[in-house]
Write an enzyme that holds these catalytic residues in place. Sequence first.
Site, short mmCIF file in Angstrom:
data_model
loop_
_atom_site.label_atom_id
_atom_site.label_comp_id
_atom_site.label_asym_id
_atom_site.label_seq_id
_atom_site.Cartn_x
_atom_site.Cartn_y
_atom_site.Cartn_z
N ASP A 83 43.27 3.43 25.34
CA ASP A 83 43.39 4.74 24.70
C ASP A 83 44.79 5.31 24.95
OD1 ASP A 83 42.48 7.06 23.40
OD2 ASP A 83 41.70 7.96 25.24
N HIS A 84 45.45 5.76 23.91
CA HIS A 84 46.80 6.35 24.02
C HIS A 84 47.79 5.46 24.77
CE1 HIS A 84 45.78 10.24 22.24
NE2 HIS A 84 44.64 10.16 22.91
N LYS A 192 39.67 24.08 22.63
CA LYS A 192 40.24 23.55 21.39
C LYS A 192 40.61 24.63 20.39
CE LYS A 192 37.47 19.32 21.76
NZ LYS A 192 38.46 18.49 22.43
N SER A 222 35.23 16.28 21.29
CA SER A 222 34.13 16.84 22.09
C SER A 222 33.71 18.19 21.52
CB SER A 222 34.58 17.01 23.56
OG SER A 222 34.53 15.75 24.21
N ASN A 263 36.41 9.93 19.29
CA ASN A 263 36.72 9.89 20.73
C ASN A 263 36.09 11.06 21.48
OD1 ASN A 263 38.33 7.76 19.99
ND2 ASN A 263 40.15 8.52 21.04
P1 13P Z 1 38.07 15.18 24.01
O1 13P Z 1 38.97 15.79 25.02
O2 13P Z 1 37.74 16.11 22.90
O3 13P Z 1 36.83 14.59 24.61
O4 13P Z 1 38.88 13.96 23.33
C1 13P Z 1 39.02 12.73 23.98
C2 13P Z 1 40.02 11.83 23.33
O5 13P Z 1 40.49 12.06 22.23
C3 13P Z 1 40.40 10.63 24.05
O6 13P Z 1 41.41 9.91 23.42
O1 G3H Z 2 43.14 11.21 25.52
C1 G3H Z 2 42.61 12.08 26.17
C2 G3H Z 2 41.49 11.79 27.08
O2 G3H Z 2 40.66 12.90 27.26
C3 G3H Z 2 41.94 11.21 28.37
O3 G3H Z 2 42.56 12.11 29.19
O4 G3H Z 2 44.44 10.86 30.30
O5 G3H Z 2 43.27 12.80 31.42
O6 G3H Z 2 42.12 10.61 31.15
P1 G3H Z 2 43.16 11.58 30.60
ZN ZN Z 3 42.88 11.08 22.40
#
Ligand code: 13P
Ligand code: G3H
Ligand code: ZN
Length: 346
Positions: A83-84, A192, A222, A263
């Site tokens: 992720d990211h 948000k 979320s 996500n």
């Molecule tokens: P939320 O913070 O809305 O759960 O999003 C998570 C997310 O986009 C992780 O990449």
């Molecule tokens: O991409 C966003 C997610 O909520 C993850 O956040 O890098 O703090 O784990 P985090």
């Molecule tokens: Zn994200």
Amino acid sequence: MPLMTSKPMFDLAYDGGFAIGAFNVNNMELAQAIVDACAKEKSPCILQISKGARQYANIRFLRHIIDAAVEEYPDIPIAIHCDHGDTIDLIKTCISDGYTSVMIDGSHHPYEENVSLTRQTVDAAHAAGVVVEAELGMLGGIEEDVVGLDPAEYEKNVEKFLTDPQQAADFSKRTGIDSLAVAIGTSHGAYKFKHEAKLAFNRIEQIMKTCPGLPLVMHGSSSVPQEFIDLVNRYGGNMPNAKGVPEDQIAMAARKYGVCKVNIDTDLRLAMTAKIREVFFTKPAEFDPRKYLGPAREAITSMVQRKLHMLNSAGKTEAVIAHWKKLGCPLPAYYGGKKTGKKKAR
Ligand code: 13P
Ligand code: G3H
Ligand code: ZN
């Protein structure tokens, strides 16, 4: 063992009236709770590891926890996703560590740099049978920190940060990505919206027109259910004005639009935190971590089950496995091309 890329999932989800939940894994309890919920609901899922998770738990520890989840639940279609991802080096580490899917997030770079970084990622990943998600536009939450934007400013000017449909078409053509994370008004975290919580469905429609068939991804999805905020606050927390994306809007994006991946991280954190707070508050003498992490894990499982129904992915395991088999059980090169998905020795 249906460990797979997200392709067989997205093929069906695109116009099948559902989306795949991508849940963030930071520790063992989260991983166990997510796959337990998926087993109960017969739902495919994506287990994803964020930058914060990588820093907190170490990428290899998390990979092994996920390996255990995949082995324990061989009947659930699971994709393992970065992720990211922010650098090509990290992406290469993930590819050589057996991830089946990676995200390269170059959305905060100038457009041409995003194209170039994403193109390099696609070249490296596709050569290894791994699929790629990229991002265009800007979400609120963690991403406004990257560019130093005030959250209120983001909300006021949200239109100009949304994904541009024409640019999305150019981006997809020039990079060869498998899915695109779009900015349509969502943001990361528990705060948000200050005003009306509203997604830009017209923007999704436009992107679907300029990028026909391209699976779309919604980050920051979320819902921050009020009952969990109330629990957190009742048991000593302090989360005023938390607000998420209404569940009916997420459900609509999943069922009626080309959104294939949603996500969710914050809602799992909330479920976990609310339960731990409750145990600490109601049983102040308790000091056995299993006595608060156990109930917290159950709370996460229920939250994930709720999400799988919202996304309409409950009951979709058989269809996804059948489609995966029809495609020839594709797996990344890491798994040696074997259809069993057994790992090569490290
Ligand atoms: P939320 O913070 O809305 O759960 O999003 C998570 C997310 O986009 C992780 O990449
Ligand atoms: O991409 C966003 C997610 O909520 C993850 O956040 O890098 O703090 O784990 P985090
Ligand atoms: Zn994200």
